[in-house]
Design a protein around this motif. Structure first.
Motif, PDB file in Angstrom:
ATOM      1  N   ARG A  63       0.939  -1.332  -0.107  1.00 55.00           N
ATOM      2  CA  ARG A  63       0.012  -0.045  -0.023  1.00 55.00           C
ATOM      3  C   ARG A  63       1.026   1.254  -0.068  1.00 55.00           C
ATOM      4  O   ARG A  63       0.637   2.177  -0.769  1.00 55.00           O
ATOM      5  CB  ARG A  63      -0.958  -0.008   1.312  1.00 55.00           C
ATOM      6  CG  ARG A  63      -2.471   0.386   0.856  1.00 55.00           C
ATOM      7  CD  ARG A  63      -3.353   0.359   2.079  1.00 55.00           C
ATOM      8  NE  ARG A  63      -3.351  -1.203   2.582  1.00 55.00           N
ATOM      9  CZ  ARG A  63      -3.106  -1.430   3.822  1.00 55.00           C
ATOM     10  NH1 ARG A  63      -3.092  -0.388   4.564  1.00 55.00           N
ATOM     11  NH2 ARG A  63      -3.423  -2.652   4.242  1.00 55.00           N
ATOM     12  N   LEU A  64       1.794   1.292   0.887  1.00 51.49           N
ATOM     13  CA  LEU A  64       3.048   2.391   0.809  1.00 51.49           C
ATOM     14  C   LEU A  64       3.438   2.448  -0.647  1.00 51.49           C
ATOM     15  O   LEU A  64       3.553   3.960  -0.949  1.00 51.49           O
ATOM     16  CB  LEU A  64       3.692   2.079   1.956  1.00 51.49           C
ATOM     17  CG  LEU A  64       4.998   2.899   2.179  1.00 51.49           C
ATOM     18  CD1 LEU A  64       4.477   4.650   2.370  1.00 51.49           C
ATOM     19  CD2 LEU A  64       6.085   2.757   3.101  1.00 51.49           C
ATOM     20  N   ALA A  65       3.990   1.459  -1.123  1.00 50.83           N
ATOM     21  CA  ALA A  65       4.755   1.610  -2.333  1.00 50.83           C
ATOM     22  C   ALA A  65       3.791   2.097  -3.508  1.00 50.83           C
ATOM     23  O   ALA A  65       4.190   3.092  -4.316  1.00 50.83           O
ATOM     24  CB  ALA A  65       5.159   0.199  -3.009  1.00 50.83           C
ATOM     25  N   LEU A  66       2.625   1.552  -3.339  1.00 52.31           N
ATOM     26  CA  LEU A  66       1.494   2.007  -4.579  1.00 52.31           C
ATOM     27  C   LEU A  66       1.314   3.677  -4.385  1.00 52.31           C
ATOM     28  O   LEU A  66       1.033   4.316  -5.426  1.00 52.31           O
ATOM     29  CB  LEU A  66       0.117   1.188  -4.208  1.00 52.31           C
ATOM     30  CG  LEU A  66      -0.827   1.361  -5.529  1.00 52.31           C
ATOM     31  CD1 LEU A  66      -0.049   0.678  -6.784  1.00 52.31           C
ATOM     32  CD2 LEU A  66      -1.856   0.204  -5.064  1.00 52.31           C
ATOM     33  N   VAL A  71       1.834   8.929  -6.139  1.00 55.68           N
ATOM     34  CA  VAL A  71       1.982  10.337  -6.104  1.00 55.68           C
ATOM     35  C   VAL A  71       3.208  11.057  -7.241  1.00 55.68           C
ATOM     36  O   VAL A  71       3.123  11.969  -7.890  1.00 55.68           O
ATOM     37  CB  VAL A  71       2.736  10.955  -4.546  1.00 55.68           C
ATOM     38  CG1 VAL A  71       3.161  12.247  -4.544  1.00 55.68           C
ATOM     39  CG2 VAL A  71       1.401  10.625  -3.721  1.00 55.68           C
ATOM     40  N   LEU A  72       4.162  10.102  -7.384  1.00 58.19           N
ATOM     41  CA  LEU A  72       5.280  10.478  -8.343  1.00 58.19           C
ATOM     42  C   LEU A  72       4.767  10.401  -9.514  1.00 58.19           C
ATOM     43  O   LEU A  72       5.109  11.282 -10.595  1.00 58.19           O
ATOM     44  CB  LEU A  72       6.607   9.556  -7.895  1.00 58.19           C
ATOM     45  CG  LEU A  72       7.272  10.189  -6.811  1.00 58.19           C
ATOM     46  CD1 LEU A  72       8.399   8.920  -6.443  1.00 58.19           C
ATOM     47  CD2 LEU A  72       7.759  11.477  -6.563  1.00 58.19           C
ATOM     48  N   VAL A 114      13.627  12.934  -2.873  1.00 59.28           N
ATOM     49  CA  VAL A 114      12.630  13.158  -1.428  1.00 59.28           C
ATOM     50  C   VAL A 114      11.404  12.133  -1.239  1.00 59.28           C
ATOM     51  O   VAL A 114      11.126  11.567  -0.261  1.00 59.28           O
ATOM     52  CB  VAL A 114      11.977  14.425  -1.536  1.00 59.28           C
ATOM     53  CG1 VAL A 114      11.017  14.713  -0.243  1.00 59.28           C
ATOM     54  CG2 VAL A 114      13.151  15.435  -1.233  1.00 59.28           C
ATOM     55  N   GLY A 115      10.859  11.721  -2.520  1.00 60.71           N
ATOM     56  CA  GLY A 115       9.966  10.773  -2.169  1.00 60.71           C
ATOM     57  C   GLY A 115      10.431   9.297  -2.087  1.00 60.71           C
ATOM     58  O   GLY A 115       9.987   8.577  -1.041  1.00 60.71           O
ATOM     59  N   ALA A 116      11.670   8.743  -2.409  1.00 62.88           N
ATOM     60  CA  ALA A 116      12.521   7.751  -2.107  1.00 62.88           C
ATOM     61  C   ALA A 116      12.793   7.770  -0.839  1.00 62.88           C
ATOM     62  O   ALA A 116      12.575   6.726   0.252  1.00 62.88           O
ATOM     63  CB  ALA A 116      13.749   7.451  -2.681  1.00 62.88           C
ATOM     64  N   TRP A 117      13.198   8.942  -0.149  1.00 65.89           N
ATOM     65  CA  TRP A 117      13.488   9.027   1.440  1.00 65.89           C
ATOM     66  C   TRP A 117      12.468   8.854   2.205  1.00 65.89           C
ATOM     67  O   TRP A 117      12.378   8.167   3.097  1.00 65.89           O
ATOM     68  CB  TRP A 117      14.184  10.272   1.320  1.00 65.89           C
ATOM     69  CG  TRP A 117      14.641  10.586   3.158  1.00 65.89           C
ATOM     70  CD1 TRP A 117      15.909  10.131   3.773  1.00 65.89           C
ATOM     71  CD2 TRP A 117      13.855  11.390   4.020  1.00 65.89           C
ATOM     72  NE1 TRP A 117      15.699  10.497   4.898  1.00 65.89           N
ATOM     73  CE2 TRP A 117      14.741  11.610   5.299  1.00 65.89           C
ATOM     74  CE3 TRP A 117      12.961  12.323   3.824  1.00 65.89           C
ATOM     75  CZ2 TRP A 117      14.212  12.207   6.317  1.00 65.89           C
ATOM     76  CZ3 TRP A 117      12.255  13.024   4.928  1.00 65.89           C
ATOM     77  CH2 TRP A 117      13.103  13.021   6.221  1.00 65.89           C
ATOM     78  N   ARG A 121      11.938   5.705   4.742  1.00 67.83           N
ATOM     79  CA  ARG A 121      11.549   5.995   6.217  1.00 67.83           C
ATOM     80  C   ARG A 121      10.210   5.413   6.899  1.00 67.83           C
ATOM     81  O   ARG A 121      10.185   4.970   7.971  1.00 67.83           O
ATOM     82  CB  ARG A 121      11.468   7.611   6.485  1.00 67.83           C
ATOM     83  CG  ARG A 121      11.427   8.102   7.706  1.00 67.83           C
ATOM     84  CD  ARG A 121      11.629   9.757   7.964  1.00 67.83           C
ATOM     85  NE  ARG A 121      11.006  10.157   9.157  1.00 67.83           N
ATOM     86  CZ  ARG A 121      10.315  11.295   9.327  1.00 67.83           C
ATOM     87  NH1 ARG A 121       9.910  11.999   8.251  1.00 67.83           N
ATOM     88  NH2 ARG A 121       9.743  11.715  10.391  1.00 67.83           N
ATOM     89  N   GLN A 122       9.259   5.664   5.855  1.00 70.95           N
ATOM     90  CA  GLN A 122       7.690   5.009   6.306  1.00 70.95           C
ATOM     91  C   GLN A 122       8.014   3.263   6.331  1.00 70.95           C
ATOM     92  O   GLN A 122       7.401   2.784   7.095  1.00 70.95           O
ATOM     93  CB  GLN A 122       6.873   5.432   5.384  1.00 70.95           C
ATOM     94  CG  GLN A 122       5.487   5.008   5.810  1.00 70.95           C
ATOM     95  CD  GLN A 122       4.766   5.461   7.214  1.00 70.95           C
ATOM     96  OE1 GLN A 122       5.244   6.718   7.621  1.00 70.95           O
ATOM     97  NE2 GLN A 122       4.325   4.703   7.835  1.00 70.95           N
TER      98      GLN A 122
END
Length: 137
Positions: A63-66, A71-72, A114-117, A121-122
């Motif tokens: 879910r997080l990866a999706l 967003v990107l 920033v998206g990858a960071w 983190r999440q």
């Protein structure tokens, strides 16, 4: 002669004078419990419960990866559409470089970083939460 003593007469006891009932309990206060195995053992032995734990972690991470990819993807696909919708932005120069090229070639990469960071983190937070859940006694 003295009269013979009379036998004691039985007087019925009133309801409140009766002896109270006493509850008798077993000295064993707890039933035998099934030995509790840590969830890590359930995961290692690939039991049904272990599969449920792993499925929940994978579903959370997916879910997080999706979300991050969506967003990107919206940013990457939305910028060209923005430049088509507002033609004045195509005319702006940024340090001698057309603004659309500067944004697509230079400013989009920091957004990816920033998206990858944020994703890492999440994802680590999700794994810590999962480890706390699994190691809970």
């Amino acid at each position: 002669m003295s009269p013979e003593p009379r036998p004691a007469r039985r007087v019925p006891l009133a309801r409140h004078d009766t002896a109270r009932r006493v509850t008798v309990t077993s000295p064993r206060t707890a039933a035998a419990r099934r030995p509790r195995f840590p969830a890590t053992r359930e995961i290692d032995e690939q039991t049904h419960l272990g599969e449920v734990y792993m499925r929940s972690l994978l579903r959370t991470q997916f879910r997080l990866a999706l979300f991050v990819c969506t967003v990107l993807g919206c940013v990457v696909c939305g910028l060209p559409l923005l430049f088509l919708a507002i033609p004045e932005l195509r005319e702006v120069d940024l340090l001698g470089i057309p603004f659309p090229w500067a944004v697509l070639a230079g400013l989009i990469y920091p957004a990816f970083v920033v998206g990858a960071w944020l994703y890492v983190r999440q994802a680590e937070r999700n794994e810590r939460h999962f480890a706390d859940l699994v190691e809970r006694p």
